[in-house]
Design a protein around this motif. Structure first.
Motif, PDB file in Angstrom:
ATOM      1  N   ASP A 124       0.778  -1.240   0.000  1.00  0.00           N
ATOM      2  CA  ASP A 124       0.000   0.000   0.000  1.00  0.00           C
ATOM      3  C   ASP A 124       0.808   1.287   0.000  1.00  0.00           C
ATOM      4  N   TYR A 125       2.140   1.196   0.019  1.00  0.00           N
ATOM      5  CA  TYR A 125       2.924   2.423   0.180  1.00  0.00           C
ATOM      6  C   TYR A 125       3.983   2.572  -0.919  1.00  0.00           C
ATOM      7  N   LEU A 153       5.359  12.304   1.033  1.00  0.00           N
ATOM      8  CA  LEU A 153       6.517  11.458   1.318  1.00  0.00           C
ATOM      9  C   LEU A 153       7.773  12.300   1.506  1.00  0.00           C
ATOM     10  N   MET A 154       7.972  13.259   0.619  1.00  0.00           N
ATOM     11  CA  MET A 154       9.186  14.076   0.691  1.00  0.00           C
ATOM     12  C   MET A 154       9.198  14.937   1.953  1.00  0.00           C
ATOM     13  N   ALA A 155       8.035  15.427   2.348  1.00  0.00           N
ATOM     14  CA  ALA A 155       7.950  16.215   3.581  1.00  0.00           C
ATOM     15  C   ALA A 155       8.227  15.334   4.794  1.00  0.00           C
ATOM     16  N   PHE A 156       7.717  14.118   4.760  1.00  0.00           N
ATOM     17  CA  PHE A 156       7.979  13.191   5.873  1.00  0.00           C
ATOM     18  C   PHE A 156       9.475  12.935   6.008  1.00  0.00           C
ATOM     19  N   ILE A 157      10.140  12.655   4.884  1.00  0.00           N
ATOM     20  CA  ILE A 157      11.578  12.379   4.913  1.00  0.00           C
ATOM     21  C   ILE A 157      12.349  13.564   5.480  1.00  0.00           C
ATOM     22  N   GLU A 158      11.995  14.756   5.027  1.00  0.00           N
ATOM     23  CA  GLU A 158      12.683  15.961   5.513  1.00  0.00           C
ATOM     24  C   GLU A 158      12.487  16.123   7.019  1.00  0.00           C
ATOM     25  N   ASN A 159      11.269  15.904   7.484  1.00  0.00           N
ATOM     26  CA  ASN A 159      10.993  16.051   8.913  1.00  0.00           C
ATOM     27  C   ASN A 159      11.691  14.958   9.726  1.00  0.00           C
ATOM     28  N   TYR A 164      13.276   3.458  -1.163  1.00  0.00           N
ATOM     29  CA  TYR A 164      13.090   2.276  -0.326  1.00  0.00           C
ATOM     30  C   TYR A 164      12.798   2.625   1.141  1.00  0.00           C
ATOM     31  N   THR A 165      13.844   2.997   1.881  1.00  0.00           N
ATOM     32  CA  THR A 165      13.694   3.158   3.329  1.00  0.00           C
ATOM     33  C   THR A 165      12.759   4.304   3.676  1.00  0.00           C
ATOM     34  N   GLY A 166      12.752   5.367   2.895  1.00  0.00           N
ATOM     35  CA  GLY A 166      11.833   6.474   3.158  1.00  0.00           C
ATOM     36  C   GLY A 166      10.381   6.029   3.102  1.00  0.00           C
ATOM     37  N   LYS A 167      10.046   5.209   2.102  1.00  0.00           N
ATOM     38  CA  LYS A 167       8.675   4.703   1.982  1.00  0.00           C
ATOM     39  C   LYS A 167       8.325   3.790   3.157  1.00  0.00           C
ATOM     40  N   MET A 168       9.264   2.937   3.542  1.00  0.00           N
ATOM     41  CA  MET A 168       9.001   2.042   4.671  1.00  0.00           C
ATOM     42  C   MET A 168       8.737   2.828   5.947  1.00  0.00           C
ATOM     43  N   MET A 169       9.555   3.845   6.232  1.00  0.00           N
ATOM     44  CA  MET A 169       9.376   4.599   7.465  1.00  0.00           C
ATOM     45  C   MET A 169       8.069   5.394   7.440  1.00  0.00           C
ATOM     46  N   TYR A 170       7.721   5.948   6.290  1.00  0.00           N
ATOM     47  CA  TYR A 170       6.431   6.620   6.158  1.00  0.00           C
ATOM     48  C   TYR A 170       5.315   5.630   6.489  1.00  0.00           C
ATOM     49  N   ALA A 171       5.409   4.427   5.934  1.00  0.00           N
ATOM     50  CA  ALA A 171       4.389   3.404   6.154  1.00  0.00           C
ATOM     51  C   ALA A 171       4.277   3.055   7.631  1.00  0.00           C
ATOM     52  N   GLN A 230       4.855  -3.411  21.863  1.00  0.00           N
ATOM     53  CA  GLN A 230       5.641  -4.044  20.811  1.00  0.00           C
ATOM     54  C   GLN A 230       6.951  -3.296  20.559  1.00  0.00           C
ATOM     55  N   ARG A 231       7.977  -4.054  20.199  1.00  0.00           N
ATOM     56  CA  ARG A 231       9.237  -3.471  19.766  1.00  0.00           C
ATOM     57  C   ARG A 231       9.437  -3.822  18.291  1.00  0.00           C
ATOM     58  N   ILE A 232       9.551  -2.784  17.485  1.00  0.00           N
ATOM     59  CA  ILE A 232       9.699  -2.939  16.038  1.00  0.00           C
ATOM     60  C   ILE A 232      11.124  -2.574  15.644  1.00  0.00           C
ATOM     61  N   ILE A 233      11.734  -3.382  14.812  1.00  0.00           N
ATOM     62  CA  ILE A 233      13.040  -3.035  14.261  1.00  0.00           C
ATOM     63  C   ILE A 233      12.906  -2.872  12.749  1.00  0.00           C
ATOM     64  N   ALA A 234      13.269  -1.696  12.267  1.00  0.00           N
ATOM     65  CA  ALA A 234      13.239  -1.392  10.836  1.00  0.00           C
ATOM     66  C   ALA A 234      14.671  -1.373  10.306  1.00  0.00           C
ATOM     67  N   VAL A 235      14.886  -2.048   9.214  1.00  0.00           N
ATOM     68  CA  VAL A 235      16.226  -2.132   8.637  1.00  0.00           C
ATOM     69  C   VAL A 235      16.424  -1.009   7.616  1.00  0.00           C
ATOM     70  N   HIS A 236      17.435  -0.195   7.861  1.00  0.00           N
ATOM     71  CA  HIS A 236      17.818   0.842   6.899  1.00  0.00           C
ATOM     72  C   HIS A 236      18.705   0.168   5.857  1.00  0.00           C
ATOM     73  N   THR A 237      18.188   0.045   4.650  1.00  0.00           N
ATOM     74  CA  THR A 237      18.898  -0.716   3.623  1.00  0.00           C
ATOM     75  C   THR A 237      19.895   0.112   2.816  1.00  0.00           C
ATOM     76  N   GLY A 238      20.222   1.298   3.298  1.00  0.00           N
ATOM     77  CA  GLY A 238      21.243   2.104   2.626  1.00  0.00           C
ATOM     78  C   GLY A 238      20.725   2.706   1.335  1.00  0.00           C
ATOM     79  N   GLY A 239      21.571   2.643   0.277  1.00  0.00           N
ATOM     80  CA  GLY A 239      21.137   3.169  -1.013  1.00  0.00           C
ATOM     81  C   GLY A 239      20.994   4.676  -1.057  1.00  0.00           C
ATOM     82  N   LEU A 240      21.672   5.370  -0.162  1.00  0.00           N
ATOM     83  CA  LEU A 240      21.497   6.824  -0.112  1.00  0.00           C
ATOM     84  C   LEU A 240      22.025   7.519  -1.356  1.00  0.00           C
ATOM     85  N   GLN A 241      22.855   6.844  -2.141  1.00  0.00           N
ATOM     86  CA  GLN A 241      23.332   7.450  -3.387  1.00  0.00           C
ATOM     87  C   GLN A 241      22.179   7.754  -4.335  1.00  0.00           C
TER      88      GLN A 241
END
Length: 301
Positions: free
Chosen positions: A230-231, A243-249, A262-269, A283-294
């Protein structure tokens, strides 16, 4: 492990676990942690290295001198492969989806500068390449050439992703990752403790096929996993203002950089699902930052 790979990995830095401090999380009584795989290496970061590690070991141990793979004009996978090839004295070739651009993207320029041979192919021919899964399956492959499917989606990729799971030293209930080809998610599902729920967040539209693709990579059937479709924000590499505003914030609040593919969409979701009371208190959630910042260089942030 091949000596050259051992030497390369010694240049890496640890991937830490970071707790996200946010009043929203406190209100919902949920802990959110991020596995900072983006910090592994400035170029071969995140799941790119995790997937490539044992594949490269197999290629080197098999006597390969050339690795051929495929991806788009901003491909994190090809970008990492080109750099790794340069570091390991391996020749690399990349089949690039689409017509050659008038000006190469920064990603393609990096790949070319690191010695990768770029071959632009039509989208229909690109889709045909997805049928070749094994390292020697590509038609016309020459002696000492090694074929690597899109995104490194090969069984050996799961072995590298399993190391990520082994590094998590706190108990947790849910494990999350963005999902492109599904290889990283499959590795997480295979290695995660049986009681943990694993959620992949599809980065592309019409990604229902990923469930079968992930299942086909698993060494044995597993339950307690799903792919949220869905995201995708309109499709692969598509974004919108929200999405872009969420990432900036998020970056401003936490100091953790995100990219919108990738990771920006997951964190928004995750934040949206938290607001919808999807996760139970405690609950404890662990989200994996998959890099790809290039890949962020293709967007105005």
């Amino acid at each position: 492990m091949h000596p050259e790979l051992v030497k390369l990995e010694k240049t890496f830095t640890p991937s830490i676990l970071t707790k996200i401090d946010d009043p929203l999380l406190d209100r919902h009584e949920v802990e959110l942690w991020m596995k900072r795989d983006d910090q592994l290496h400035p170029v071969i970061s995140g799941n790119k290295w995790r997937k490539l590690k044992f594949i490269l070991d197999h290629a080197l141990s098999s006597g390969a001198d050339t690795i051929i793979s495929m991806g788009g004009a901003y491909s994190n996978h090809l970008h990492a492969l080109a750099y790794a090839g340069r570091m390991l004295d391996l020749k690399t070739q990349g089949f690039i989806r689409g017509e050659p651009p008038e000006t190469l993207t920064p990603t393609l320029m990096d790949m070319q500068n690191w010695g990768m041979t770029l071959k632009f192919i039509s989208r229909s021919d690109y889709r045909l390449l997805r049928h070749y899964k094994g390292c020697y399956d590509l038609p016309g492959l020459k002696l000492r050439q090694y074929w690597l499917p899109e995104g490194g989606a090969q069984a050996l990729a799961l072995k590298g992703v399993a190391e990520l799971i082994d590094e998590i030293d706190v108990p947790y209930d849910t494990l999350c990752a963005p999902c492109g080809t599904g290889a990283t998610l499959a590795g997480m599902i295979a290695a995660a403790p049986g009681h943990v729920s694993v959620i992949g967040f599809a980065a592309l539209k019409n990604a229902g096929f990923l469930t079968a693709d992930v299942a086909s990579l698993l060494p044995q059937p597993r339950t307690h996993w799903q792919i949220n479709l869905d995201y995708h924000f309109g499709g692969f590499a598509e974004t919108n203002a929200g999405l872009m505003a969420f990432i900036e914030n998020f970056e401003h609040t936490t100091g953790i950089p995100l990219e919108p593919v990738y990771t920006g969409k997951m964190m928004y979701a995750l934040y949206d699902l938290l607001a919808k009371h999807t996760f139970k208190p405690g609950q404890r959630i662990i989200a994996v930052h998959t890099g790809g910042l290039q890949g962020k260089r293709g967007y105005a942030l």
